[in-house]
Design an enzyme around this catalytic site. Structure first.
Site, PDB file in Angstrom:
ATOM      1  N   GLU A   1      50.590  68.348  49.807  1.00 18.61           N
ATOM      2  CA  GLU A   1      50.018  67.064  50.208  1.00 18.61           C
ATOM      3  C   GLU A   1      48.576  66.932  49.712  1.00 18.61           C
ATOM      4  O   GLU A   1      48.158  65.865  49.253  1.00 18.61           O
ATOM      5  CB  GLU A   1      50.070  66.890  51.731  1.00 18.61           C
ATOM      6  CG  GLU A   1      51.466  66.723  52.303  1.00 18.61           C
ATOM      7  CD  GLU A   1      52.162  65.448  51.878  1.00 18.61           C
ATOM      8  OE1 GLU A   1      51.524  64.577  51.261  1.00 18.61           O
ATOM      9  OE2 GLU A   1      53.369  65.311  52.162  1.00 18.61           O
TER      10      GLU A   1
ATOM     11  N   TYR B   1      65.153  65.897  48.736  1.00 17.48           N
ATOM     12  CA  TYR B   1      63.955  66.096  49.552  1.00 17.48           C
ATOM     13  C   TYR B   1      64.040  65.265  50.829  1.00 17.48           C
ATOM     14  O   TYR B   1      63.766  65.757  51.923  1.00 17.48           O
ATOM     15  CB  TYR B   1      62.709  65.721  48.743  1.00 17.48           C
ATOM     16  CG  TYR B   1      61.444  65.711  49.562  1.00 17.48           C
ATOM     17  CD1 TYR B   1      60.899  66.902  50.046  1.00 17.48           C
ATOM     18  CD2 TYR B   1      60.796  64.511  49.880  1.00 17.48           C
ATOM     19  CE1 TYR B   1      59.743  66.888  50.819  1.00 17.48           C
ATOM     20  CE2 TYR B   1      59.646  64.499  50.646  1.00 17.48           C
ATOM     21  CZ  TYR B   1      59.127  65.690  51.119  1.00 17.48           C
ATOM     22  OH  TYR B   1      57.984  65.677  51.893  1.00 17.48           O
TER      23      TYR B   1
ATOM     24  N   TRP C   1      53.812  60.928  45.237  1.00 19.57           N
ATOM     25  CA  TRP C   1      54.458  62.120  45.774  1.00 19.57           C
ATOM     26  C   TRP C   1      55.478  62.669  44.780  1.00 19.57           C
ATOM     27  O   TRP C   1      55.620  63.881  44.650  1.00 19.57           O
ATOM     28  CB  TRP C   1      55.142  61.819  47.107  1.00 19.57           C
ATOM     29  CG  TRP C   1      55.983  62.962  47.574  1.00 19.57           C
ATOM     30  CD1 TRP C   1      57.333  63.003  47.717  1.00 19.57           C
ATOM     31  CD2 TRP C   1      55.525  64.289  47.905  1.00 19.57           C
ATOM     32  NE1 TRP C   1      57.747  64.247  48.118  1.00 19.57           N
ATOM     33  CE2 TRP C   1      56.661  65.050  48.248  1.00 19.57           C
ATOM     34  CE3 TRP C   1      54.266  64.889  47.947  1.00 19.57           C
ATOM     35  CZ2 TRP C   1      56.564  66.394  48.624  1.00 19.57           C
ATOM     36  CZ3 TRP C   1      54.174  66.227  48.324  1.00 19.57           C
ATOM     37  CH2 TRP C   1      55.324  66.963  48.655  1.00 19.57           C
TER      38      TRP C   1
END
Length: 203
Positions: free
Chosen positions: A40, A18, A48
């Protein structure tokens, strides 16, 4: 050996991928922007990495982030998704995703694309921050404040300034790679002036 941003847990290959392949690279495609803004908003109050591990589940749950299809989802879909283990089963967040898809489409209709709307908050140019230590990282900025305030006015939910700043980092509006990170200069050198000029000229 590559030097990466300090927040990357290099023992987690999906986290590394990522960081290396997505985080901080400018995104101009609406489908990808809808995916990022959805993920988000889902992260609020969570790590996250929790969301990253569930990314494929979110793609399944929300029609591969096809905003037109998500905007048509109903209360029955909310109840159905509360039983789907592939996502965070929070009723308010699921409902917010559908709400945000509808608001996203209104923005597209007004501006021609969500990208054109979004990138105006940084004057159609990625902002490059100087990041030499952990203390240089910000949680919000004037730009994220303005962006979040406007999103709220347009009916978006679960997108306060801190969440919006994280979104801006993720989709390349702000280059917050550490100065020693190999991606910092790579992202800058990959900047496509012509694409941003086209986006700005249509604004």
């Amino acid at each position: 050996m590559c030097t990466r941003c300090g927040w990357v847990d290099e023992s987690k290959l999906d986290y590394v991928a990522y960081h290396d392949d997505e985080w901080g690279i400018p995104v101009l495609e609406d489908n990808k922007l809808f995916e990022f803004i959805t993920l988000e908003s889902a992260q609020a109050g969570l790590s996250w990495y929790t969301i990253l591990k569930k990314r494929s589940g979110y793609r399944t749950a929300f029609c591969q982030f096809d905003v037109d299809q998500v905007a048509k989802m109903t209360d029955a879909d909310v109840e159905r998704l509360l039983t789907f283990e592939g996502i965070v089963r929070n009723k308010a967040k699921i409902a917010a995703t559908i709400n945000n898809a509808q608001a996203f489409k209104r923005v597209q209709e007004e501006f021609g694309s969500f990208a054109r709307y979004q990138w105006q908050f940084v004057n159609f140019r990625p902002l490059v921050r100087t990041i030499k230590s952990k203390t240089d990282y910000q949680a919000t900025s004037d730009e994220s404040d303005a962006f979040a305030k406007d999103l709220k006015k347009r009916g978006f939910k679960f997108l306060g300034s801190t969440t919006v700043y994280a979104h801006m980092q993720a989709c390349g509006m702000i280059n917050d790679h550490h100065d020693d990170c190999f991606k910092k200069s790579e992202v800058i050198s990959g900047y496509d002036e012509a694409e941003f000029q086209k986006l700005e000229s249509k604004s």
